[in-house]
Design an enzyme around this catalytic site. Sequence first.
Site, PDB file in Angstrom:
ATOM      1  N   VAL A  64       0.871  -1.166   0.196  1.00  0.00           N
ATOM      2  CA  VAL A  64      -0.107  -0.017  -0.093  1.00  0.00           C
ATOM      3  C   VAL A  64       0.964   1.062   0.132  1.00  0.00           C
ATOM      4  CG1 VAL A  64      -0.453   0.307   2.566  1.00  0.00           C
ATOM      5  CG2 VAL A  64      -2.104   1.185   0.928  1.00  0.00           C
ATOM      6  N   GLY A  65       1.959   1.283   0.696  1.00  0.00           N
ATOM      7  CA  GLY A  65       2.881   2.179   0.642  1.00  0.00           C
ATOM      8  C   GLY A  65       3.443   2.441  -0.552  1.00  0.00           C
ATOM      9  N   ARG A 166      -3.330  15.951   8.577  1.00  0.00           N
ATOM     10  CA  ARG A 166      -3.556  17.137   7.860  1.00  0.00           C
ATOM     11  C   ARG A 166      -4.929  17.571   8.045  1.00  0.00           C
ATOM     12  NH1 ARG A 166      -0.516  15.177   2.529  1.00  0.00           N
ATOM     13  NH2 ARG A 166      -1.827  13.309   2.754  1.00  0.00           N
ATOM     14  N   ARG A 225       6.761   3.928   8.215  1.00  0.00           N
ATOM     15  CA  ARG A 225       7.859   3.860   7.427  1.00  0.00           C
ATOM     16  C   ARG A 225       9.049   4.292   8.497  1.00  0.00           C
ATOM     17  NH1 ARG A 225       5.782   0.451   4.703  1.00  0.00           N
ATOM     18  NH2 ARG A 225       5.474   0.759   2.323  1.00  0.00           N
ATOM     19  N   GLU A 254      16.604  -1.404   6.436  1.00  0.00           N
ATOM     20  CA  GLU A 254      15.907  -2.607   6.523  1.00  0.00           C
ATOM     21  C   GLU A 254      16.485  -3.609   5.762  1.00  0.00           C
ATOM     22  OE1 GLU A 254      11.924  -2.401   5.802  1.00  0.00           O
ATOM     23  OE2 GLU A 254      11.336  -0.945   7.435  1.00  0.00           O
ATOM     24  N   HIS A 273       9.508  -5.746   9.861  1.00  0.00           N
ATOM     25  CA  HIS A 273       8.571  -5.231   8.946  1.00  0.00           C
ATOM     26  C   HIS A 273       7.378  -6.433   8.316  1.00  0.00           C
ATOM     27  CE1 HIS A 273       7.916  -2.003   5.344  1.00  0.00           C
ATOM     28  NE2 HIS A 273       6.957  -2.550   5.776  1.00  0.00           N
ATOM     29  N   GLY A 275       4.163  -6.358   9.220  1.00  0.00           N
ATOM     30  CA  GLY A 275       2.595  -5.842   9.488  1.00  0.00           C
ATOM     31  C   GLY A 275       1.569  -6.490   8.633  1.00  0.00           C
TER      32      GLY A 275
HETATM   33  P1  NDP Z   1      -3.873   6.030   4.300  1.00  0.00           P
HETATM   34  O1  NDP Z   1      -3.458   6.732   3.102  1.00  0.00           O
HETATM   35  O2  NDP Z   1      -5.146   5.319   4.651  1.00  0.00           O
HETATM   36  O3  NDP Z   1      -3.304   6.760   5.547  1.00  0.00           O
HETATM   37  C1  NDP Z   1      -2.297   7.497   5.688  1.00  0.00           C
HETATM   38  C2  NDP Z   1      -2.465   8.775   6.656  1.00  0.00           C
HETATM   39  O4  NDP Z   1      -1.208   9.388   6.834  1.00  0.00           O
HETATM   40  C3  NDP Z   1      -3.646   9.465   6.321  1.00  0.00           C
HETATM   41  O5  NDP Z   1      -4.623   9.518   7.224  1.00  0.00           O
HETATM   42  C4  NDP Z   1      -2.912  10.755   5.996  1.00  0.00           C
HETATM   43  O6  NDP Z   1      -3.736  11.968   6.657  1.00  0.00           O
HETATM   44  C5  NDP Z   1      -1.672  10.662   7.063  1.00  0.00           C
HETATM   45  N1  NDP Z   1      -0.761  11.588   6.829  1.00  0.00           N
HETATM   46  C6  NDP Z   1      -0.337  12.381   5.788  1.00  0.00           C
HETATM   47  N2  NDP Z   1       0.560  13.340   6.053  1.00  0.00           N
HETATM   48  C7  NDP Z   1       0.369  13.476   7.361  1.00  0.00           C
HETATM   49  C8  NDP Z   1       1.081  13.998   8.490  1.00  0.00           C
HETATM   50  N3  NDP Z   1       1.853  15.285   7.988  1.00  0.00           N
HETATM   51  N4  NDP Z   1       0.817  14.168   9.590  1.00  0.00           N
HETATM   52  C9  NDP Z   1       0.111  13.049  10.152  1.00  0.00           C
HETATM   53  N5  NDP Z   1      -0.590  12.103   9.401  1.00  0.00           N
HETATM   54  C10 NDP Z   1      -0.340  12.480   8.027  1.00  0.00           C
HETATM   55  O7  NDP Z   1      -2.836   4.671   4.030  1.00  0.00           O
HETATM   56  P2  NDP Z   1      -2.817   3.255   5.051  1.00  0.00           P
HETATM   57  O8  NDP Z   1      -3.372   3.653   6.209  1.00  0.00           O
HETATM   58  O9  NDP Z   1      -3.400   2.401   4.166  1.00  0.00           O
HETATM   59  O10 NDP Z   1      -1.223   2.914   5.208  1.00  0.00           O
HETATM   60  C11 NDP Z   1      -0.178   3.855   5.813  1.00  0.00           C
HETATM   61  C12 NDP Z   1       1.242   3.614   5.923  1.00  0.00           C
HETATM   62  O11 NDP Z   1       1.451   2.482   6.506  1.00  0.00           O
HETATM   63  C13 NDP Z   1       1.435   3.013   4.311  1.00  0.00           C
HETATM   64  O12 NDP Z   1       1.630   4.352   3.764  1.00  0.00           O
HETATM   65  C14 NDP Z   1       2.567   2.418   4.580  1.00  0.00           C
HETATM   66  O13 NDP Z   1       3.827   3.138   4.854  1.00  0.00           O
HETATM   67  C15 NDP Z   1       2.428   2.003   6.142  1.00  0.00           C
HETATM   68  N6  NDP Z   1       2.339   0.300   6.044  1.00  0.00           N
HETATM   69  C16 NDP Z   1       3.048  -0.349   6.781  1.00  0.00           C
HETATM   70  C17 NDP Z   1       2.797  -1.671   6.790  1.00  0.00           C
HETATM   71  C18 NDP Z   1       3.761  -2.471   7.835  1.00  0.00           C
HETATM   72  O14 NDP Z   1       4.087  -3.727   7.107  1.00  0.00           O
HETATM   73  N7  NDP Z   1       4.423  -2.289   8.647  1.00  0.00           N
HETATM   74  C19 NDP Z   1       2.014  -2.495   6.265  1.00  0.00           C
HETATM   75  C20 NDP Z   1       1.085  -1.334   5.288  1.00  0.00           C
HETATM   76  C21 NDP Z   1       1.278  -0.277   5.135  1.00  0.00           C
HETATM   77  P3  NDP Z   1      -4.487  12.811   5.554  1.00  0.00           P
HETATM   78  O15 NDP Z   1      -5.414  12.040   4.943  1.00  0.00           O
HETATM   79  O16 NDP Z   1      -4.944  13.993   6.507  1.00  0.00           O
HETATM   80  O17 NDP Z   1      -3.443  13.444   4.675  1.00  0.00           O
HETATM   81  C1  DGY Z   2       3.035  -1.824   2.695  1.00  0.00           C
HETATM   82  O1  DGY Z   2       2.110  -2.516   1.991  1.00  0.00           O
HETATM   83  O2  DGY Z   2       3.238  -0.603   2.412  1.00  0.00           O
HETATM   84  C2  DGY Z   2       3.738  -2.554   3.602  1.00  0.00           C
HETATM   85  O3  DGY Z   2       4.751  -1.924   4.347  1.00  0.00           O
HETATM   86  C3  DGY Z   2       3.993  -3.915   3.562  1.00  0.00           C
HETATM   87  O4  DGY Z   2       2.708  -4.721   3.477  1.00  0.00           O
END
Ligand code: NDP
Ligand code: DGY
Length: 308
Positions: A64-65, A166, A225, A254, A273, A275
Site C-alpha cells: 500500500v505504501g 492534515r 515507515r 531494513e 517489517h 505488519g
Molecule cells: P492511508 O493513506 O489510508 O493513511 C495514511 C494517513 O497518513 C492519512 O490519514 C494521512 O492523513 C496521514 N498523513 C499524511 N501526512 C500526514 C502528516 N503530515 N501528519 C499526520 N498524518 C499524515 O494509508 P494506510 O493507512 O493504508 O497506510 C499507511 C502507511 O502504513 C502506508 O503508507 C505504509 O507506509 C504503512 N504500512 C506499513 C505496513 C507494515 O508492514 N508495517 C503495512 C501497510 C502499510 P490525511 O488524510 O489527513 O492526509
Molecule cells: C506496505 O504494504 O506498504 C507494507 O509496508 C508491507 O505490506
Amino acid sequence: MKILSAAGVCEVSLWDSDEPVQREELLRGVQGAHGLLCLLSDKIDAEVLDAAGPNLKVISTLSVGFDHMALDEIKKRGIRVGYTPDVLTDATAELTVALLLSAARRLPEGVEEVKNGGWSSWKPLWLCGYGLSGSTVGVIGLGRIGMAIARRLVPFGVKRLLYSGRTAKAHAAEVNGEFVPLDTLLAESDFVVVSCSLTPETQGLCDKAFFSKMKNTAVFVNSSRGTVVNQEDLHEALTSGKIAAAGLDVTTPEPLPTNHPLLALKNCVVLPHIGSATYSTRGIMGALSAQNLLGGLQGTDMPSELTF
Ligand code: NDP
Ligand code: DGY
C-alpha cells in the site's frame, strides 16, 4: 503467477526468489517491459523507468505504501500505478496492537527472563509496564490502518483517542477520536502510534523535539515507515528516560544491522517489517497486484489504481 498465466495476455519474466532483485538485474530485466510488478524494496526511479523505455504502461506494487516510487517521474511518462490498499489493513492493525502490547508490557524481556533463569519468583514490581485501560492513545495518521488500530484499541478501555494529521476525519466519530494539534497529542498521550504515510512532511517527524514533548511514561509505536523516525533521537529518548518504551515494525535501514544500538535496548522491541505478514493477506495482496497489472496492460480498470 497463476493469475497472470491464466490471463494469457503477457509473457512473464520472473525474478524467482524471495530475496530482492539486484539493481543491475532489475535494470537489465525491465528493458522493453510493458508492465512491472515490484516490491517495496525495489526503488522505482528515473533510472529504472529509463531502462524500461517507452513500452512501460503500468507499475503494480505489492504494497500500500508507494514511497519507493518516484511518482513525479512516473506521471511524466504517463504510466499507471496499482497498489494494495485495504486488503492489508486488518493484518497490519493487528500486528501494531501486538507490538504496542509487547513494548508496553515488556513481553520480549519476560520471555527472555524465563529462558535465561532470571525468573526467580513472583515479585511485586518485576517486569511492570503500562496498560491500556484508562489510557489516552494518540494516533498520528488516522487513515485506513490508523483507524483500524484505533478500533482495536478502544475496547481495551482506552479513555481518550486523540489523532493528528492534515485534516480532521469524519470516520473518527466511530472511536470518539479528537482531532488535536501534534503537540497536544504528544503531551497528553500514554501511547503514541505512528500510522501515517511517508511524505516529505512526515520524513524525520519523530525527532528530538518530538520525543521531548512526550510523557516520560509513554510508549511510542511505529508501523508506518522507518524514516519517519530519527533513530538516534529515539535511542537518546529511550536511554535517557524521556520516554518509557518503543515498538518498531519498520526501521532505517531494513534490515537493521544486528549491531545497531537500538537492538541493545530492553525497552525497544523491533520487528522485521511484518505488519501485513499473514498467509491470507499476502495471498490477497499477490492476487490484487496481479489483477492491477493486467488492468494496466489491457488498458482497462484496475481494482486498485493509485491516483496521483
Ligand atoms: P492511508 O493513506 O489510508 O493513511 C495514511 C494517513 O497518513 C492519512 O490519514 C494521512 O492523513 C496521514 N498523513 C499524511 N501526512 C500526514 C502528516 N503530515 N501528519 C499526520 N498524518 C499524515 O494509508 P494506510 O493507512 O493504508 O497506510 C499507511 C502507511 O502504513 C502506508 O503508507 C505504509 O507506509 C504503512 N504500512 C506499513 C505496513 C507494515 O508492514 N508495517 C503495512 C501497510 C502499510 P490525511 O488524510 O489527513 O492526509
Ligand atoms: C506496505 O504494504 O506498504 C507494507 O509496508 C508491507 O505490506
